[in-house]
Design a protein around this motif. Sequence first.
Motif, short mmCIF file in Angstrom:
data_model
loop_
_atom_site.label_atom_id
_atom_site.label_comp_id
_atom_site.label_asym_id
_atom_site.label_seq_id
_atom_site.Cartn_x
_atom_site.Cartn_y
_atom_site.Cartn_z
N HIS A 31 0.83 -1.22 0.00
CA HIS A 31 0.00 0.00 0.00
C HIS A 31 0.86 1.26 0.00
O HIS A 31 0.60 2.22 -0.73
N THR A 32 1.91 1.26 0.83
CA THR A 32 2.80 2.43 0.90
C THR A 32 3.50 2.64 -0.44
O THR A 32 3.62 3.79 -0.91
N ASN A 33 3.95 1.56 -1.05
CA ASN A 33 4.62 1.68 -2.34
C ASN A 33 3.69 2.24 -3.42
O ASN A 33 4.14 3.00 -4.29
N ARG A 34 2.42 1.88 -3.39
CA ARG A 34 1.47 2.42 -4.37
C ARG A 34 1.36 3.93 -4.23
O ARG A 34 1.34 4.65 -5.22
N VAL A 35 1.31 4.42 -2.99
CA VAL A 35 1.21 5.87 -2.76
C VAL A 35 2.49 6.58 -3.22
O VAL A 35 2.45 7.60 -3.92
N LEU A 36 3.64 6.03 -2.83
CA LEU A 36 4.92 6.63 -3.22
C LEU A 36 5.10 6.61 -4.73
O LEU A 36 5.60 7.57 -5.33
N PHE A 37 4.71 5.52 -5.36
CA PHE A 37 4.81 5.41 -6.82
C PHE A 37 3.95 6.47 -7.50
O PHE A 37 4.37 7.10 -8.49
N GLY A 38 2.75 6.72 -6.95
CA GLY A 38 1.89 7.77 -7.51
C GLY A 38 2.53 9.15 -7.41
O GLY A 38 2.44 9.95 -8.35
N LEU A 39 3.22 9.41 -6.32
CA LEU A 39 3.91 10.69 -6.16
C LEU A 39 5.04 10.84 -7.18
O LEU A 39 5.26 11.92 -7.74
N VAL A 40 5.77 9.76 -7.41
CA VAL A 40 6.87 9.79 -8.39
C VAL A 40 6.32 10.09 -9.78
O VAL A 40 6.87 10.92 -10.52
N GLN A 41 5.23 9.45 -10.15
CA GLN A 41 4.66 9.68 -11.47
C GLN A 41 4.14 11.12 -11.62
O GLN A 41 4.31 11.73 -12.68
N ARG A 42 3.55 11.66 -10.57
CA ARG A 42 3.07 13.05 -10.62
C ARG A 42 4.25 14.00 -10.82
O ARG A 42 4.16 14.99 -11.55
N ALA A 43 5.35 13.71 -10.14
CA ALA A 43 6.53 14.57 -10.26
C ALA A 43 7.12 14.51 -11.66
O ALA A 43 7.69 15.50 -12.15
N LEU A 44 6.98 13.38 -12.34
CA LEU A 44 7.57 13.21 -13.67
C LEU A 44 6.73 13.84 -14.78
O LEU A 44 7.25 14.15 -15.86
N GLU A 45 5.45 14.01 -14.55
CA GLU A 45 4.53 14.43 -15.61
C GLU A 45 4.98 15.68 -16.35
O GLU A 45 4.80 15.80 -17.56
N GLU A 46 5.57 16.62 -15.64
CA GLU A 46 5.95 17.89 -16.25
C GLU A 46 7.18 17.77 -17.14
O GLU A 46 7.43 18.62 -17.98
N PHE A 47 7.96 16.69 -16.96
CA PHE A 47 9.27 16.62 -17.62
C PHE A 47 9.41 15.48 -18.63
O PHE A 47 10.14 15.61 -19.62
#
Length: 331
Positions: A31-47
Amino acid sequence: ESRPDALPQVAALSIASGNGLMLKGGKEAWHTNRVLFGLVQRALEEFCPPTAIQLITSREEVSDLLSMNQFIDLVIPRGSSQLVKSIQDAAGSIPVLGHAEGICHVYVDEECDREKARRIVIDAKCDYPAACNAMETLLIHKSHLTGGLFHKLIDDLKQSNVKIHIGPRLAMLLPVAPKPLNTFSVEYGALECNVEVVDSLQDAVQHIHNYGSGHTDVIVTESEKASKEFLSSVDSACVFVNCSSRFSDGYRFGLGAEVGISTSRIHARGPVGIQGLLTTKWTLVGKGHTVHEFTAGDKRKSFIFKELPITLPEELGEEVAEVVEEEEAES
């Protein structure tokens, strides 16, 4: 890897080094990894495409990936020695970076500071026993059997609830001793360790080479000669003098983060940070040069090898300067 903090560390290093990444965490942190993974993808979206980082959840997906050697450049297993060995066996022609076991030693030399030795031994074993850089075998110079330090070290370990396994040589020298251990080649990953006596520094080094895993090994000594000999003789990824084996860590080495620890003798060795995820690319800019000009004829050219200052192309330098000025103005 059961610990979820591995996900942002490895993802950050992959992004910074320009590598795509497939992550597989342990079920304990799903569950924690799913949340952290979502944050990583959001951070990448702009670049860049956020799919450059992927999270997989099943062992079947791992098996499928290990058969795709045309797409996967490197596999980094983190976890138990059983997991690492199974990945190494299944990876086929894909390079695997990592270590199978962390069988780390602390050798207490004849010329040691006794209080330093006691602090280092307890920290190396008890700070985090499950870590791969925790001490698994304590080697003690024979002179300490009669000087009191041996008994203090054993008492310190017992008071810290460490289960002690006696080596065969030590068992022969003690008036009363339990049955000696069967093998030194064990990574306990718990409050357990081996204790053995050695005759000399050379004897300790030979023991480490016979039973160690090339991870991290320590000497406690006040002798500069012994320090230098230990550092040059022990063939491990990390070799320390007068400090705990627990310092073998990418963050503590100043790497910022690590993708794992390698005991390989090629490419990256020890804690692996961003440099371990990069390879060399050679670029040449000529003016119509040919090799023939340097190999044939009376007027053939000669190679000149010398250090050159690292400078940016003029137009790129101006661009960097403008960015710096903008940042200063904003701050």
